[in-house]
Scaffold this motif. Structure first.
Motif, PDB file in Angstrom:
ATOM      1  N   ALA A  43       0.828  -1.209   0.000  1.00  0.00           N
ATOM      2  CA  ALA A  43       0.000   0.000   0.000  1.00  0.00           C
ATOM      3  C   ALA A  43       0.860   1.255   0.000  1.00  0.00           C
ATOM      4  O   ALA A  43       0.564   2.237  -0.697  1.00  0.00           O
ATOM      5  N   ILE A  44       1.952   1.235   0.767  1.00  0.00           N
ATOM      6  CA  ILE A  44       2.857   2.386   0.819  1.00  0.00           C
ATOM      7  C   ILE A  44       3.527   2.598  -0.529  1.00  0.00           C
ATOM      8  O   ILE A  44       3.652   3.730  -1.007  1.00  0.00           O
ATOM      9  N   GLN A  45       3.948   1.507  -1.155  1.00  0.00           N
ATOM     10  CA  GLN A  45       4.588   1.640  -2.469  1.00  0.00           C
ATOM     11  C   GLN A  45       3.634   2.228  -3.502  1.00  0.00           C
ATOM     12  O   GLN A  45       4.000   3.105  -4.276  1.00  0.00           O
ATOM     13  N   LYS A  46       2.401   1.758  -3.497  1.00  0.00           N
ATOM     14  CA  LYS A  46       1.417   2.270  -4.450  1.00  0.00           C
ATOM     15  C   LYS A  46       1.149   3.748  -4.220  1.00  0.00           C
ATOM     16  O   LYS A  46       1.006   4.528  -5.164  1.00  0.00           O
ATOM     17  N   GLN A  47       1.096   4.147  -2.957  1.00  0.00           N
ATOM     18  CA  GLN A  47       0.826   5.541  -2.613  1.00  0.00           C
ATOM     19  C   GLN A  47       1.963   6.452  -3.054  1.00  0.00           C
ATOM     20  O   GLN A  47       1.740   7.577  -3.518  1.00  0.00           O
ATOM     21  N   ASN A  48       3.213   5.965  -2.916  1.00  0.00           N
ATOM     22  CA  ASN A  48       4.378   6.798  -3.219  1.00  0.00           C
ATOM     23  C   ASN A  48       4.956   6.558  -4.610  1.00  0.00           C
ATOM     24  O   ASN A  48       5.855   7.283  -5.036  1.00  0.00           O
ATOM     25  N   ASN A  49       4.470   5.504  -5.286  1.00  0.00           N
ATOM     26  CA  ASN A  49       4.876   5.204  -6.657  1.00  0.00           C
ATOM     27  C   ASN A  49       6.397   4.990  -6.783  1.00  0.00           C
ATOM     28  O   ASN A  49       7.033   5.460  -7.706  1.00  0.00           O
ATOM     29  N   ASN A  50       6.971   4.251  -5.815  1.00  0.00           N
ATOM     30  CA  ASN A  50       8.388   3.934  -5.867  1.00  0.00           C
ATOM     31  C   ASN A  50       8.616   2.639  -6.646  1.00  0.00           C
ATOM     32  O   ASN A  50       7.724   1.806  -6.769  1.00  0.00           O
ATOM     33  N   ILE A  51       9.845   2.471  -7.143  1.00  0.00           N
ATOM     34  CA  ILE A  51      10.252   1.190  -7.701  1.00  0.00           C
ATOM     35  C   ILE A  51      10.617   0.279  -6.537  1.00  0.00           C
ATOM     36  O   ILE A  51      11.333   0.667  -5.617  1.00  0.00           O
ATOM     37  N   PHE A  52      10.107  -0.949  -6.557  1.00  0.00           N
ATOM     38  CA  PHE A  52      10.465  -1.936  -5.539  1.00  0.00           C
ATOM     39  C   PHE A  52      10.786  -3.244  -6.240  1.00  0.00           C
ATOM     40  O   PHE A  52       9.978  -3.757  -7.019  1.00  0.00           O
ATOM     41  N   ALA A  53      11.981  -3.779  -5.982  1.00  0.00           N
ATOM     42  CA  ALA A  53      12.385  -5.059  -6.572  1.00  0.00           C
ATOM     43  C   ALA A  53      12.735  -6.034  -5.464  1.00  0.00           C
ATOM     44  O   ALA A  53      13.400  -5.679  -4.493  1.00  0.00           O
ATOM     45  N   LEU A  54      12.276  -7.260  -5.610  1.00  0.00           N
ATOM     46  CA  LEU A  54      12.582  -8.323  -4.659  1.00  0.00           C
ATOM     47  C   LEU A  54      13.551  -9.292  -5.344  1.00  0.00           C
ATOM     48  O   LEU A  54      13.296  -9.735  -6.463  1.00  0.00           O
ATOM     49  N   THR A  55      14.648  -9.617  -4.685  1.00  0.00           N
ATOM     50  CA  THR A  55      15.700 -10.367  -5.376  1.00  0.00           C
ATOM     51  C   THR A  55      15.486 -11.884  -5.349  1.00  0.00           C
ATOM     52  O   THR A  55      16.229 -12.631  -4.712  1.00  0.00           O
ATOM     53  N   HIS A  56      14.437 -12.314  -6.041  1.00  0.00           N
ATOM     54  CA  HIS A  56      14.316 -13.729  -6.390  1.00  0.00           C
ATOM     55  C   HIS A  56      15.282 -13.930  -7.558  1.00  0.00           C
ATOM     56  O   HIS A  56      14.903 -13.892  -8.735  1.00  0.00           O
ATOM     57  N   THR A  57      16.548 -14.149  -7.219  1.00  0.00           N
ATOM     58  CA  THR A  57      17.657 -14.065  -8.170  1.00  0.00           C
ATOM     59  C   THR A  57      17.486 -14.974  -9.378  1.00  0.00           C
ATOM     60  O   THR A  57      17.865 -14.612 -10.494  1.00  0.00           O
ATOM     61  N   TYR A  58      16.916 -16.147  -9.172  1.00  0.00           N
ATOM     62  CA  TYR A  58      16.889 -17.140 -10.240  1.00  0.00           C
ATOM     63  C   TYR A  58      16.054 -16.707 -11.437  1.00  0.00           C
ATOM     64  O   TYR A  58      16.217 -17.240 -12.536  1.00  0.00           O
ATOM     65  N   THR A  59      15.168 -15.749 -11.260  1.00  0.00           N
ATOM     66  CA  THR A  59      14.393 -15.240 -12.399  1.00  0.00           C
ATOM     67  C   THR A  59      15.272 -14.486 -13.385  1.00  0.00           C
ATOM     68  O   THR A  59      14.849 -14.197 -14.505  1.00  0.00           O
ATOM     69  N   GLY A  60      16.507 -14.159 -12.982  1.00  0.00           N
ATOM     70  CA  GLY A  60      17.419 -13.446 -13.870  1.00  0.00           C
ATOM     71  C   GLY A  60      18.162 -14.339 -14.841  1.00  0.00           C
ATOM     72  O   GLY A  60      18.804 -13.854 -15.777  1.00  0.00           O
ATOM     73  N   TYR A  61      18.111 -15.649 -14.646  1.00  0.00           N
ATOM     74  CA  TYR A  61      18.809 -16.553 -15.563  1.00  0.00           C
ATOM     75  C   TYR A  61      18.177 -16.489 -16.958  1.00  0.00           C
ATOM     76  O   TYR A  61      16.954 -16.573 -17.096  1.00  0.00           O
ATOM     77  N   PRO A  62      19.005 -16.363 -18.004  1.00  0.00           N
ATOM     78  CA  PRO A  62      18.457 -16.283 -19.366  1.00  0.00           C
ATOM     79  C   PRO A  62      17.533 -17.442 -19.735  1.00  0.00           C
ATOM     80  O   PRO A  62      16.492 -17.232 -20.368  1.00  0.00           O
ATOM     81  N   MET A  63      17.871 -18.675 -19.321  1.00  0.00           N
ATOM     82  CA  MET A  63      17.058 -19.806 -19.750  1.00  0.00           C
ATOM     83  C   MET A  63      15.782 -19.947 -18.912  1.00  0.00           C
ATOM     84  O   MET A  63      14.813 -20.562 -19.371  1.00  0.00           O
ATOM     85  N   VAL A  64      15.740 -19.374 -17.724  1.00  0.00           N
ATOM     86  CA  VAL A  64      14.468 -19.284 -16.985  1.00  0.00           C
ATOM     87  C   VAL A  64      13.556 -18.300 -17.702  1.00  0.00           C
ATOM     88  O   VAL A  64      12.356 -18.541 -17.864  1.00  0.00           O
ATOM     89  N   ARG A  65      14.135 -17.188 -18.147  1.00  0.00           N
ATOM     90  CA  ARG A  65      13.350 -16.200 -18.891  1.00  0.00           C
ATOM     91  C   ARG A  65      12.856 -16.782 -20.222  1.00  0.00           C
ATOM     92  O   ARG A  65      11.732 -16.488 -20.662  1.00  0.00           O
ATOM     93  N   GLN A  66      13.688 -17.602 -20.857  1.00  0.00           N
ATOM     94  CA  GLN A  66      13.272 -18.278 -22.082  1.00  0.00           C
ATOM     95  C   GLN A  66      12.113 -19.232 -21.800  1.00  0.00           C
ATOM     96  O   GLN A  66      11.150 -19.308 -22.565  1.00  0.00           O
ATOM     97  N   MET A  67      12.210 -19.954 -20.694  1.00  0.00           N
ATOM     98  CA  MET A  67      11.143 -20.871 -20.278  1.00  0.00           C
ATOM     99  C   MET A  67       9.824 -20.125 -20.111  1.00  0.00           C
ATOM    100  O   MET A  67       8.769 -20.565 -20.604  1.00  0.00           O
ATOM    101  N   LYS A  68       9.878 -18.995 -19.431  1.00  0.00           N
ATOM    102  CA  LYS A  68       8.674 -18.191 -19.209  1.00  0.00           C
ATOM    103  C   LYS A  68       8.039 -17.770 -20.535  1.00  0.00           C
ATOM    104  O   LYS A  68       6.823 -17.880 -20.723  1.00  0.00           O
ATOM    105  N   LYS A  69       8.871 -17.292 -21.464  1.00  0.00           N
ATOM    106  CA  LYS A  69       8.343 -16.803 -22.736  1.00  0.00           C
ATOM    107  C   LYS A  69       7.769 -17.935 -23.578  1.00  0.00           C
ATOM    108  O   LYS A  69       6.747 -17.759 -24.258  1.00  0.00           O
TER     109      LYS A  69
END
Length: 377
Positions: free
Chosen positions: A124-150
């Protein structure tokens, strides 16, 4: 004047693996400048570490509150823009909350908060202030995980029928079988870690990965968790059955007592027309299975991959990419967002991932405590 994003770090000092990981990731694409920090609660140790890694001590602060107060006194053109929260779990929420309320962008380690209620408040605070928020679920950054998603997004597998995600480690074995150690480590202390150890630490990675690659949301779960000893308050192993739809079901298997396992994180998605399998310990291979055909092996850097996968690939085909690169891709996506540049929403896990993750952790524990019953998310 440098056009790099001014970056601050909370925690991650000394020999912290997570600190090294974030500093390397932030340096990868020349987008961030480490500007200030509170690496350590000991001010002298804090300054000594800054000297050790070669950054000026003029904006190394004695504590978090002082850092926020002093940074807010600076002109916006000089102020730190993005903070990374790398502290123990119980500090994630109060730090992220204060940063968001004061207009800073946040990159946060998981679990995002200690409770689901805190996660909703932070959202709710993030939506109110419109900040960027990133959570480091690191494995989503792997190229082949991203390929899997697509590929799943494009319908390559057809209707999803079964999802199997495993995350096995054995690191807690030397601790859990020693009564003194298991009663003194912060990882097994609910006041510092939250209500879950295994599901809160690695099970939530598996849950987030399941929703990330399939694009579906888990509807109900049934959890069976293991504490191993009566005097241990927190789970260190567990199995969670999941339902994503009437005919789409799956399982999350997570353990910190899988003896001799290192970081065995694997995801398999089975659809009507085929399947995709990926393993974190062999991250450059994405296996595509189709009935009656030989297994296809997709690798990063090749032209057959998606734009999202190729954007996260820094080396030519045949050159391994690893966890530093995966974390670097998350920082790269956040940099695009901070600079108001176009970016794919899959480039970094968001506040919503954190909220759903905390809901998963609490519901898993509740399902187990209530006699291994189905619970709605």
């Amino acid at each position: 004047m440098s056009n790099k994003i001014r970056w601050g770090v909370l925690g991650g000092g000394g020999d912290s693996l997570i600190g090294v990981l974030h500093r390397v990731a932030a340096s990868m694409f020349d987008a961030y400048q480490l500007t200030g920090a509170v690496f350590n609660p000991d001010f002298e140790a804090n300054k000594a570490f800054a000297n050790e890694i070669g950054i000026p001590t003029s904006r190394i602060y004695k504590d978090f509150d002082t850092m926020v107060a002093e940074e807010l006194k600076l002109a916006k053109s000089e102020r730190i823009q993005v903070f990374s929260v790398l502290t123990p779990n119980f500090l994630h929420f109060p730090m992220a909350k204060k940063l968001l309320e004061n207009g800073f962008h946040v990159i946060c380690e998981k679990p995002m908060t200690m409770t689901y209620a805190e996660a909703l408040e932070l959202e709710a605070i993030q939506k109110q202030n419109n900040n960027i928020f990133a959570l480091t679920h690191t494995y989503t950054g792997y190229p082949m995980v991203r390929q899997m998603k697509k590929m799943i997004e494009e319908g390559v597998l057809g209707d999803i029928q079964k999802v199997d995600v495993q995350y096995y480690q054995g690191w807690i074995n030397p601790i859990i079988h020693d009564k003194e150690k298991r009663n003194t480590t912060w990882r097994l202390d609910p006041s510092k870690s939250g209500i879950s150890c295994c599901m809160g630490d690695i099970g939530v990675h598996a849950y987030q990965m399941l929703e990330f690659v399939t694009g579906m949301e888990v509807k109900t779960i049934l959890a069976d968790l293991n504490h191993l000893y009566d005097d241990n308050q927190m789970d260190i192993d567990g199995t969670v059955l999941v339902r994503l739809g009437k005919y789409t079901k799956g399982v999350i298997r997570a353990s910190q007592i899988a003896t001799a396992e290192e970081n065995n994180f694997a995801v398999a998605v089975y659809g009507k027309k085929g399947a995709l399998k990926w393993e974190q310990e062999n991250p450059n291979y994405l296996y595509h299975l189709v009935d009656g055909e030989p297994i296809k092996t997709l690798k990063p850097g090749n032209v057959y991959n998606s734009k999202l996968s190729l954007d996260g690939t820094k080396l030519p085909p045949g050159h391994p990419e690893g966890i530093f690169d995966a974390m670097g891709n998350i920082y790269k996506g956040v940099a695009k967002a901070v600079r108001n540049q176009p970016y794919d929403k899959a480039e970094f896990p968001s506040m919503r991932d954190g909220v759903r993750g905390m809901n998963f952790i609490e519901t898993s524990v509740a399902s187990h405590k209530e006699g291994n019953v189905w619970k709605e998310l």
